[in-house]
Design an enzyme around this catalytic site. Structure first.
Site, PDB file in Angstrom:
ATOM      1  N   ASP A  67      -1.023 -14.651  -5.581  1.00 43.94           N
ATOM      2  CA  ASP A  67      -0.794 -13.514  -6.323  1.00 43.94           C
ATOM      3  C   ASP A  67       0.760 -13.348  -6.637  1.00 43.94           C
ATOM      4  O   ASP A  67       1.292 -12.131  -6.580  1.00 43.94           O
ATOM      5  CB  ASP A  67      -1.306 -12.118  -5.903  1.00 43.94           C
ATOM      6  CG  ASP A  67      -1.673 -10.936  -6.843  1.00 43.94           C
ATOM      7  OD1 ASP A  67      -1.416 -11.431  -8.044  1.00 43.94           O
ATOM      8  OD2 ASP A  67      -1.495 -10.019  -6.649  1.00 43.94           O
ATOM      9  N   GLY A 107      -4.593  -2.919  -6.508  1.00 46.67           N
ATOM     10  CA  GLY A 107      -5.997  -3.564  -6.425  1.00 46.67           C
ATOM     11  C   GLY A 107      -6.484  -3.820  -5.068  1.00 46.67           C
ATOM     12  O   GLY A 107      -7.610  -3.981  -5.059  1.00 46.67           O
ATOM     13  N   THR A 134      -3.655   0.604  -0.733  1.00 48.29           N
ATOM     14  CA  THR A 134      -2.591   1.756  -0.761  1.00 48.29           C
ATOM     15  C   THR A 134      -1.369   1.535   0.193  1.00 48.29           C
ATOM     16  O   THR A 134      -1.531   1.265   1.234  1.00 48.29           O
ATOM     17  CB  THR A 134      -3.056   3.255  -0.812  1.00 48.29           C
ATOM     18  OG1 THR A 134      -4.144   3.278  -1.642  1.00 48.29           O
ATOM     19  CG2 THR A 134      -1.869   4.247  -0.971  1.00 48.29           C
TER      20      THR A 134
END
Length: 707
Positions: free
Chosen positions: A549, A434, A437
């Protein structure tokens, strides 16, 4: 004898199958009012391999279904041969909370593995409706020939019906997310943090479904309990189909090439492999049948093909000309009479033509040369502009002010990274997420690196990004992925990290080789190393960092299975005297701290909650968003622990190799980390100390051992 034969033929002709066109001698052309074009079919001999459909009468309604849809849950509404699409109705899942009991639709999953279909990633959106709703979709995608697991979803909240806006599906009452390319199998589900107790008076239900983009418009009335009755038949969704797995060039050289019409063309299918057929421009019909593509008579379609002169139909096209004595563009304006023209001597005409041609060639050559010069200059100026906009000078000053950071961190040029990645070739992609890349690259000094192209687009965050790069360059911990530097010559800055070769903890826990990897001792060591890294970020780094995260796919493992915490794309830096920061809620489903979700207050305890989920993953070997009687894995695990039924959810290797007291201690530590109130959770420093002590215990009985 003749009378007997005639009688038999009469019986066959008047049989129900023959009347419906389903007999072997005749292909059925429709079902429930929907045409069935070849290569699709419902009877033997009437379809191409893989294109068989079924026509069923379900609840007194005749509908067409995929052959793989054995439960007949997704009726087909349209088949589009030119675009390679099959339109279906996708069921809506609901979860409603009443005063006395809870009602929910049964779990829904789709498995079209081994078929010609995939769910379109460009036409569909995963959607959740509700004011206390966390919707998600789990499944597998066909990635480079193998099936790769995925999880995507979204969160929808609202505390009063007045703030819900019609037509807006951005997280208030309704949320949407895209889906990966190549989906063959998936299941959908949802969670509710407070069982709709805070919004029950105006929103008693959660709804999740997959829907064709632009075919669903959210309204404030949809959060009421009447939404399901309005869409009880399902919502429109799109499947892509393809012929085989070969490219067009390979298929043409083999028997069974599907584009048999003489006026058909072959193109790559949207499924990612295989091909589809369509009629050539100027033709229409069925490209999968001989002579199936017929010429369009454009002269009879003046609206689509305007002609204000004389129209002549030609194979695949048409001519529109002005009659003699008139001129103009007959496809745009009516033809007009030719005005009188002056007559010039032939010599003057030739001179004009030759001179004009030479001038045109000279002008064209000058333009090409000027274009190449300007293009090179513009590229250089663009790099300089991005470097300046991305605060390159500021970062140079921040790095140069710290001698150690200057030795470890480098500001790379775009040319260096393009050369390292073969101009960011798709074959160098290590993964997509998200937040960007990641590419594999080889620097000029032969170092193998991971280069992250971030999706950061908000210019207001550039200063924060520069500060993060400067601070992360100062981190020197064996369990944190090293940042080698960055490149600021692109609109979106690039980050260069050390390359960790042995994939992620998520892969080793949930991948195809799961039964053979990660012993109990490895799991305990990985947990301890991860906790030490997070504790370092919270307390020992030069500036406090909240990761935000923490999840198993952000824990990389090197060749020795040493844990490396990675991906600081959503991290936040905290002032030394701060205890929390208010920020937009970001994170991953299954790992997200409920307190952070509802208050928007990010604290160090938010990382502690996410780490608690990882401990549960290590103990159970299960994904955090697996469905267990409508509850999340963390909720299910805590229930089993409190009911003294822990062994029912533990992974087999943990049971076989783990010592009873150590496993129980890790489970109890996970439970403390997962408490709803952050104030009741330990700090990461305390967690790291506890795990370090558990790695050196006295000998205890194995869980699977004797008394």
């Amino acid at each position: 004898m003749i009378l007997i034969v005639l009688l038999v033929l009469l019986i066959l002709v008047s049989s129900p199958e023959s009347l419906l066109g389903g007999g072997p001698a005749e292909c059925r052309e429709s079902c429930g009012g929907l045409d069935i074009p070849f290569p699709f079919g419902v009877t033997e001999g009437c379809f191409r391999e893989g294109f068989r459909l079924s026509c069923r009468n379900i609840s007194s309604v005749l509908n067409l279904y995929l052959e793989s849809d054995t439960q007949h849950t997704m009726p087909i509404t349209n088949i589009s041969l030119p675009t390679g699409e099959v339109h279906i109705l996708h069921p809506i899942l609901y979860d409603c909370y009443g005063q006395a009991r809870r009602t929910a639709s049964p779990p829904f999953s789709v498995n079209i593995s081994g078929t010609i279909y995939t769910f379109s990633d460009t036409r569909n959106r995963f959607t959740a409706v509700g004011c206390d709703t966390q919707g998600y979709i789990n499944g597998t995608v066909n990635s480079t020939g193998s099936m790769t697991p995925f999880t995507v979803g979204c969160i929808s909240t609202c505390y009063q019906s007045e703030i819900v806006a019609d037509g807006v599906c951005s997280g208030i009452g309704c949320c949407q997310s895209g889906i990966p390319k190549g989906i063959k199998y998936f299941e959908v589900g949802f969670n509710s943090y407070y069982n709709h107790s805070r919004v029950f008076n105006f929103n008693p239900c959660s709804y999740v479904f997959l829907v064709e983009q632009d075919q669903y418009k959210f309204t404030s009335q949809d959060i009421s309990g009447e939404f399901y009755s309005e869409y009880s038949g399902g919502v429109p969704a799109v499947l892509d189909f393809s012929i085989g797995t070969e490219s067009c060039g390979e298929a043409r050289r083999k028997a069974g090439y599907a584009c048999v019409s003489s006026n058909s063309v072959c193109s790559t299918a949207d499924t990612g492999s295989g091909y589809i057929c369509s009629c050539s421009p100027g033709y229409e019909g069925n490209p999968y049948l001989k002579n199936g593509c017929q010429d369009i008579d454009e002269c009879k379609r003046s609206v689509e093909y305007p002609c204000h002169g004389k129209c002549i139909n030609t194979p695949g096209s048409y001519k529109c000309t002005c009659p003699p004595g008139t001129e103009g563009d007959p496809t745009t304006y009516p033809c007009l009479p030719v005005p009188p023209r002056n007559k010039f001597p032939i010599v003057t005409v030739v001179s004009t033509v030759v001179g004009g041609t030479l001038s045109l060639l000279l002008l064209l050559g000058s333009c090409i040369l000027l274009y190449l010069i300007m293009k090179k200059r513009k590229k250089r100026e663009l790099k300089e502009m991005f470097f300046h906009r991305n605060k390159g000078r500021l970062l140079e000053q921040l790095i140069s002010s710290d001698k150690d950071a200057a030795e470890r961190t480098k500001i790379f040029t775009l040319d260096e990274l393009e050369k390292a990645t073969n101009n960011f070739d798709v074959t160098r992609v290590l993964g997509r997420g998200g937040y960007g890349t990641v590419y594999k690259g080889l620097l000029s000094d032969q170092r193998i690196v991971a280069i992250k192209r971030s999706t950061l687009t908000d210019r207001a965050e550039i200063d924060q990004f520069i500060n993060e790069v400067a601070s992360l360059s100062c981190i020197n911990h064996r369990n944190v992925v090293k940042l080698y530097g960055c490149c600021l010559e692109t609109e979106i800055p690039l980050l260069v990290y050390e390359f960790i070769p042995n994939k992620t903890l998520f892969h080793h826990l949930h991948g195809p080789d799961k039964p053979t990897t990660l012993s109990w001792e490895d799991r305990l060591r990985i947990a301890s190393e991860t906790a030490e890294a997070l504790a370092y970020l919270h307390t020992a780094a030069s500036i406090t960092i909240y990761h935000r995260d923490v999840k198993s796919s952000n824990i990389l493992l090197d060749d020795n299975y040493t844990a490396k915490v990675s991906d600081f794309g959503t991290s936040r830096l905290i002032l030394t005297d701060g205890t929390h920061v208010s920020t937009a809620v970001q994170g991953t489903f299954g790992y997200l701290d409920p307190e952070y979700f509802y208050t928007g207050q990010l604290t160090e305890k938010s990382d502690v909650y996410s780490f608690g989920v990882i401990l549960v993953e290590l103990l159970t070997g299960q994904k955090p968003v697996s469905i267990h009687e409508g509850r999340s894995l963390s909720t299910h695990f805590i229930c089993m622990l409190k009911e003294d039924r822990l062994s029912r959810v533990l992974d087999d290797r943990v049971i076989q190799e783990g010592e009873r007291k150590r496993v129980q201690a890790v489970a109890e530590l996970a439970e403390v980390c997962l408490r709803m109130r952050g104030s009741e959770r330990p700090t990461m420093k305390d967690v790291a100390a506890e795990l370090d002590g558990l790695r050196r215990p006295k000998r205890q009985l194995p869980l699977g051992g004797g008394s």
